[in-house]
Design a protein around this motif. Sequence first.
Motif, PDB file in Angstrom:
ATOM      1  N   ASP A  94      10.075  -2.990   0.371  1.00  0.00           N
ATOM      2  CA  ASP A  94       8.786  -3.393   0.953  1.00  0.00           C
ATOM      3  C   ASP A  94       8.957  -4.239   2.210  1.00  0.00           C
ATOM      4  N   ARG A 122      14.816  -0.018   3.043  1.00  0.00           N
ATOM      5  CA  ARG A 122      13.794  -0.991   3.474  1.00  0.00           C
ATOM      6  C   ARG A 122      12.441  -0.672   2.866  1.00  0.00           C
ATOM      7  N   LYS A 149       6.502   4.105   3.276  1.00  0.00           N
ATOM      8  CA  LYS A 149       6.728   3.402   2.011  1.00  0.00           C
ATOM      9  C   LYS A 149       6.117   4.183   0.840  1.00  0.00           C
ATOM     10  N   GLN A 206      10.179 -12.321   4.271  1.00  0.00           N
ATOM     11  CA  GLN A 206       9.225 -11.247   4.533  1.00  0.00           C
ATOM     12  C   GLN A 206       9.944  -9.967   4.952  1.00  0.00           C
ATOM     13  N   ALA A 207      11.116 -10.112   5.562  1.00  0.00           N
ATOM     14  CA  ALA A 207      11.876  -8.944   6.014  1.00  0.00           C
ATOM     15  C   ALA A 207      12.807  -8.400   4.934  1.00  0.00           C
ATOM     16  N   SER A 225       8.513  -5.246   5.985  1.00  0.00           N
ATOM     17  CA  SER A 225       7.305  -5.090   6.808  1.00  0.00           C
ATOM     18  C   SER A 225       7.492  -4.159   8.004  1.00  0.00           C
ATOM     19  N   THR A 226       8.741  -3.936   8.441  1.00  0.00           N
ATOM     20  CA  THR A 226       8.971  -3.094   9.616  1.00  0.00           C
ATOM     21  C   THR A 226       8.827  -1.596   9.323  1.00  0.00           C
ATOM     22  N   LYS A 230       6.705   1.691   8.110  1.00  0.00           N
ATOM     23  CA  LYS A 230       5.309   2.129   8.064  1.00  0.00           C
ATOM     24  C   LYS A 230       4.830   2.272   6.618  1.00  0.00           C
ATOM     25  N   GLU A 231       3.573   1.945   6.411  1.00  0.00           N
ATOM     26  CA  GLU A 231       3.003   2.029   5.065  1.00  0.00           C
ATOM     27  C   GLU A 231       3.034   3.459   4.530  1.00  0.00           C
TER      28      GLU A 231
END
Length: 343
Positions: A28, A24, A37, A91-92, A30-31, A33-34
Amino acid sequence: MQKRNVTIVDIAKELNLSPSTVSRALNDVSTVKESTKKEVLKLAELWGYVPNIPARNLLIKKTYNLGLIVPDVTHNFFSKAIKGIDEVVSQAGYQLVICSSNDDVLKEKKAAETLLHSRVDGLLVSLCDHTKEYGHFEKVIKNQVPIVFIDRICEDLAAPSVITNDFEGAYQATDYLIQTACKKIAYLKGPDELSTSFYRQMGYMESLKNKGLNVNENLLVDWEDLAEQRAEKFHALLDGPDRPDGVFAYNDYIAFEFVQAVKQNGLRIPEDVSVIGFADEPVATYMTPALSTVFQPALQMGKSAAQLLLTQIEEDQLIDDTTSVVLNTNLVLRETTRPLERT
């Protein structure tokens, strides 16, 4: 340090993460954490990771594909719902595989079978007009594939759904006709097998009952698949002894057809007959006179259904009951109904 043939598992072990989280992060989603990532991407670049899509999906037992079956992709309601679904799933990090049944039960069954064999991670469904047997969707549920029904549902299946409050919308529409002095109010039915048709009829009948008006069976006009047959019934109703002075229709398209019949019979709208539809389709504003109707939030329904499906997938837990997300409707008044102050 650089490794050859780096895999998601290598990165996951190094960072003490699960392979699905690494996947994930690389996509990228969205669920994630930045900070996670950034950590994953930094190591992937350092080690020269090149994604092996088939192997990755096999490893994490996911295809990142979601199936969608709708009766008609060209129908405005469904096109709006599809837009809402696609916004959320894209987006997911998922892809949407869309199948149109064209209101053909056999095509609906084939689509469900094909999507199941394609190993989609989840399924979104709006039923055909005449679906009476649900074995093809029971098979999806038995195979532990999450499923969410949209608008048109089957309460006999242990699966969640996203619907609008059809009962309340119909109740409000009928109540407004009563408030504007309509005494003989007809209901133009939808297909008998659809849950939406049932609840809209129940809302219509409950409103009459609460205002002390009897339900006249002669004012309940049964659904016909062909427009020509519907037109015959509309003309018979307008020429008969129980000619209505108010009409609530299952949807805007049926309301439009009825308005045409009223004009052909030399009657005036709304002076002789007031008409209210359901859904607030573009035809409601384009027709003359502009149609009063019940707004149905198709875009939000699509978004809510997609979110409900993704929750099951991401949490790896099926919702095995008939829990529904129920969205509100609202009455939109235009030219086919009389204003309250006039009455």
